[in-house]
Design an enzyme around this catalytic site. Structure first.
Site, mmCIF file in Angstrom:
data_model
loop_
_atom_site.group_PDB
_atom_site.id
_atom_site.type_symbol
_atom_site.label_atom_id
_atom_site.label_comp_id
_atom_site.label_asym_id
_atom_site.label_seq_id
_atom_site.Cartn_x
_atom_site.Cartn_y
_atom_site.Cartn_z
ATOM 1 C CB THR A 80 3.683 1.051 8.396
ATOM 2 O OG1 THR A 80 3.397 -0.243 7.901
ATOM 3 C CG2 THR A 80 5.037 1.478 7.831
ATOM 4 C CD GLU A 107 3.857 -2.473 4.291
ATOM 5 O OE1 GLU A 107 4.716 -2.189 3.437
ATOM 6 O OE2 GLU A 107 2.665 -2.659 4.027
HETATM 7 P P1 NAD Z 1 -3.898 7.534 2.686
HETATM 8 O O1 NAD Z 1 -3.048 7.340 1.479
HETATM 9 O O2 NAD Z 1 -5.316 7.076 2.644
HETATM 10 O O3 NAD Z 1 -3.938 9.086 3.077
HETATM 11 C C1 NAD Z 1 -2.796 9.891 3.059
HETATM 12 C C2 NAD Z 1 -3.243 11.348 3.201
HETATM 13 O O4 NAD Z 1 -2.081 12.156 3.239
HETATM 14 C C3 NAD Z 1 -4.098 11.847 2.030
HETATM 15 O O5 NAD Z 1 -5.183 12.594 2.498
HETATM 16 C C4 NAD Z 1 -3.137 12.728 1.234
HETATM 17 O O6 NAD Z 1 -3.794 13.767 0.511
HETATM 18 C C5 NAD Z 1 -2.251 13.261 2.341
HETATM 19 N N1 NAD Z 1 -0.931 13.672 1.857
HETATM 20 C C6 NAD Z 1 -0.085 12.958 1.062
HETATM 21 N N2 NAD Z 1 1.028 13.677 0.819
HETATM 22 C C7 NAD Z 1 0.890 14.852 1.496
HETATM 23 C C8 NAD Z 1 1.720 15.978 1.650
HETATM 24 N N3 NAD Z 1 2.920 16.078 1.044
HETATM 25 N N4 NAD Z 1 1.283 17.009 2.408
HETATM 26 C C9 NAD Z 1 0.062 16.946 3.033
HETATM 27 N N5 NAD Z 1 -0.762 15.889 2.895
HETATM 28 C C10 NAD Z 1 -0.350 14.845 2.140
HETATM 29 O O7 NAD Z 1 -3.114 6.859 3.881
HETATM 30 P P2 NAD Z 1 -3.658 6.040 5.134
HETATM 31 O O8 NAD Z 1 -3.859 4.632 4.738
HETATM 32 O O9 NAD Z 1 -4.739 6.795 5.749
HETATM 33 O O10 NAD Z 1 -2.358 6.073 6.066
HETATM 34 C C11 NAD Z 1 -2.137 7.175 6.956
HETATM 35 C C12 NAD Z 1 -0.834 6.955 7.701
HETATM 36 O O11 NAD Z 1 -0.899 5.736 8.426
HETATM 37 C C13 NAD Z 1 0.389 6.832 6.787
HETATM 38 O O12 NAD Z 1 1.461 7.497 7.405
HETATM 39 C C14 NAD Z 1 0.649 5.337 6.712
HETATM 40 O O13 NAD Z 1 2.019 5.070 6.516
HETATM 41 C C15 NAD Z 1 0.202 4.890 8.090
HETATM 42 N N6 NAD Z 1 -0.297 3.515 8.198
HETATM 43 C C16 NAD Z 1 -1.278 3.064 7.349
HETATM 44 C C17 NAD Z 1 -1.780 1.764 7.517
HETATM 45 C C18 NAD Z 1 -2.867 1.234 6.632
HETATM 46 O O14 NAD Z 1 -3.173 0.044 6.708
HETATM 47 N N7 NAD Z 1 -3.498 2.033 5.801
HETATM 48 C C19 NAD Z 1 -1.261 0.942 8.523
HETATM 49 C C20 NAD Z 1 -0.239 1.433 9.355
HETATM 50 C C21 NAD Z 1 0.214 2.724 9.198
HETATM 51 O O1 DAU Z 2 1.001 -3.222 7.146
HETATM 52 C C1 DAU Z 2 0.602 -1.882 7.125
HETATM 53 C C2 DAU Z 2 0.531 -1.409 5.688
HETATM 54 O O2 DAU Z 2 -0.635 -2.003 5.137
HETATM 55 C C3 DAU Z 2 0.471 0.107 5.562
HETATM 56 O O3 DAU Z 2 1.671 0.644 6.034
HETATM 57 C C4 DAU Z 2 0.268 0.519 4.093
HETATM 58 O O4 DAU Z 2 0.109 1.911 3.996
HETATM 59 C C5 DAU Z 2 -0.985 -0.169 3.588
HETATM 60 O O5 DAU Z 2 -1.151 0.123 2.204
HETATM 61 C C6 DAU Z 2 -0.892 -1.685 3.792
HETATM 62 O O6 DAU Z 2 0.128 -2.249 2.934
HETATM 63 P P1 DAU Z 2 -0.104 -3.649 2.170
HETATM 64 O O7 DAU Z 2 0.811 -3.687 1.018
HETATM 65 O O8 DAU Z 2 -0.098 -4.785 3.107
HETATM 66 O O9 DAU Z 2 -1.645 -3.424 1.709
HETATM 67 P P2 DAU Z 2 -2.395 -3.713 0.315
HETATM 68 O O10 DAU Z 2 -3.859 -3.502 0.569
HETATM 69 O O11 DAU Z 2 -1.781 -3.003 -0.833
HETATM 70 O O12 DAU Z 2 -2.159 -5.275 0.113
HETATM 71 C C7 DAU Z 2 -2.555 -6.220 1.082
HETATM 72 C C8 DAU Z 2 -2.137 -7.587 0.588
HETATM 73 O O13 DAU Z 2 -2.939 -7.927 -0.561
HETATM 74 C C9 DAU Z 2 -0.695 -7.651 0.118
HETATM 75 O O14 DAU Z 2 -0.154 -8.937 0.453
HETATM 76 C C10 DAU Z 2 -0.787 -7.516 -1.396
HETATM 77 C C11 DAU Z 2 -2.116 -8.159 -1.722
HETATM 78 N N1 DAU Z 2 -2.850 -7.600 -2.892
HETATM 79 C C12 DAU Z 2 -3.036 -6.247 -2.937
HETATM 80 C C13 DAU Z 2 -3.729 -5.677 -3.989
HETATM 81 C C14 DAU Z 2 -3.913 -4.186 -4.075
HETATM 82 C C15 DAU Z 2 -3.390 -8.438 -3.844
HETATM 83 O O15 DAU Z 2 -3.253 -9.680 -3.755
HETATM 84 N N2 DAU Z 2 -4.081 -7.873 -4.885
HETATM 85 C C16 DAU Z 2 -4.260 -6.526 -5.014
HETATM 86 O O16 DAU Z 2 -4.879 -6.081 -6.037
#
Ligand code: NAD
Ligand code: DAU
Length: 358
Positions: A137, A139
């Site tokens: 990520t 972050e």
């Molecule tokens: P998510 O929370 O939707 O999914 C995570 C998955 O991992 C789930 O299916 C869960 O059951 C599985 N999991 C959790 N713990 C586990 C374990 N111990 N063993 C096996 N499976 C397990 O997450 P996502 O948003 O799809 O993110 C996927 C990856 O991408 C993460 O590594 C996250 O850090 C990274 N990422 C996410 C974002 C985003 O915006 N969502 C952005 C950049 C990077």
């Molecule tokens: O930047 C990549 C990351 O993006 C990933 O690594 C994380 O897994 C993913 O969850 C996401 O993190 P954020 O914290 O940026 O995403 P989130 O959707 O939780 O929040 C987005 C922005 O919105 C953040 O500034 C917090 C704000 N927020 C979030 C929620 C859930 C609100 O204002 N209200 C809310 O209820």
């Protein structure tokens, strides 16, 4: 044929990745190892269950014996590691699970790959063709001021238990490349949005609440900035890095689409007003916006400089933000049963805990 272990394939990005890869790359066999936490839903992949190139294994990446068995049984030569605890708010109230899965789980996978691929590895796979791609990520780089963007050389400065655990896992992956020569790749991506995202994250949470006429919680002043990327563009970027990336390297992935949170919430309200009509009391959905207590340690701004992946590997995002958001809202409108199935009793408990006193 590539023999790919996907971890966390039942989550948001993982399930989009599995579907996309099976559709476009028939020479990839995929084994999906997922623990099925609250965020993992096998229903995200019912359409591919019968594909002969796909196998699902329910299990924990921290379980060393299980991971070793999968490497041996399936002759794994590629790992794409998505599995993680991924929600920042949950990491603030309960960091232990983040350390366990994100750090210990990654360590365990690295050890299994090292044992299988290096030093006369047990699977007989050649180190030259194996890859361990770690999905991380933006972050990990911390928080930006008004200007600038994260580059691959930006020093790490994680500020939440979630980002600290991801940073730690990135360092482990990097160490396995430098110390053992494990063929690793790391991607650091910005915020994803699209189908199958669990409604604890901003966009699906706001869509779900706005459909139900519930308050739309905006943290702080709503002016924190994220750089949004449509999830399928992220999947395509990961495949590009896997196929063309230089081992040992890190690639930043971003949408070049910076938005303040309040802009996103307003846009969702407007799309829904247009698509399903105003609220029962005749008000528009922006009237539901409620500013609530800020997230602890809330990072102000993220932005990705994706020059390296664009110039070295030729990847650019295809879906622009407005089209992607319309597609996303439409997907949630067409999948109300999916939302209902993932927002069961435990979701309501979570919601009460997180937002009850905010
Ligand atoms: P998510 O929370 O939707 O999914 C995570 C998955 O991992 C789930 O299916 C869960 O059951 C599985 N999991 C959790 N713990 C586990 C374990 N111990 N063993 C096996 N499976 C397990 O997450 P996502 O948003 O799809 O993110 C996927 C990856 O991408 C993460 O590594 C996250 O850090 C990274 N990422 C996410 C974002 C985003 O915006 N969502 C952005 C950049 C990077
Ligand atoms: O930047 C990549 C990351 O993006 C990933 O690594 C994380 O897994 C993913 O969850 C996401 O993190 P954020 O914290 O940026 O995403 P989130 O959707 O939780 O929040 C987005 C922005 O919105 C953040 O500034 C917090 C704000 N927020 C979030 C929620 C859930 C609100 O204002 N209200 C809310 O209820």
């Amino acid at each position: 044929m590539k023999h790919v272990l996907i971890t966390g394939g039942c989550g948001f990005i993982g399930s989009n990745f599995v579907r996309h890869t099976l559709e476009y790359f028939p020479d990839y066999r995929i084994v999906n190892l997922d623990k099925l936490t609250y965020a993992g839903n096998p229903g995200n992949l019912t359409d591919v269950e019968k594909n002969s190139n796909y196998r699902f294994v329910k299990g924990d990446i921290v379980d060393a014996a299980l991971v070793q068995r999968i490497f041996a049984e399936e002759q794994i030569d590629t790992v794409i590691h998505f599995a993680a605890e991924s929600h920042v708010d949950r990491s603030i109230t309960g960091p232990a699970e983040f350390v366990q899965t994100n750090i210990m789980g990654t360590f365990n996978l690295l050890e299994a790959a090292r044992e299988a691929w290096l030093a006369n590895g047990k699977t007989g796979a050649s180190k030259d063709t194996c890859r361990f791609l770690h999905v991380s990520t933006d972050e990990v780089y911390g928080s930006l001021g008004e200007t600038g963007a994260f580059q691959e050389t930006t020093p790490y400065d994680p500020r939440s238990p979630y980002s600290a655990s991801k940073a730690s896992s990135d360092h482990l992956v990097s160490a396995y490349f430098h110390t053992y020569g494990l063929p690793t790749l790391i991607t650091n991506c910005s915020n994803n949005y699209g189908p199958y995202q669990f409604p604890e994250k901003l966009i699906p949470l706001v869509i779900n609440n706005a459909l139900q006429g519930k308050a739309l919680p905006v943290y702080g002043d709503g002016k924190n900035v994220r750089d949004w990327l449509y999830v399928v563009d992220h999947c395509q970027a990961i495949l590009t890095v896997l196929q063309k990336g230089r081992i040992g390297e890190t690639y930043n992935i971003g949408g070049n689409s910076e938005k303040q949170n309040i802009e996103i919430v307003n846009l969702i309200c407007d799309i829904l007003d247009e698509k399903v009509g105003l609220l029962a009391d005749g008000q528009n959905r922006r009237s539901l916006i409620t500013y609530v207590k800020d997230r602890a340690g809330h990072d102000r701004r993220y932005a990705i400089d994706a020059t390296k992946i664009r110039t070295e590997l030729g990847w650019t995002p295809k879906v622009n933000f407005k089209d992607g958001m319309r597609k996303t809202v439409e997907w949630y409108l067409d999948h109300k049963a999916w939302i209902a199935s993932v927002t069961d009793g435990s979701y309501r408990e979570y919601y009460e805990k997180m937002y009850g006193n905010r």
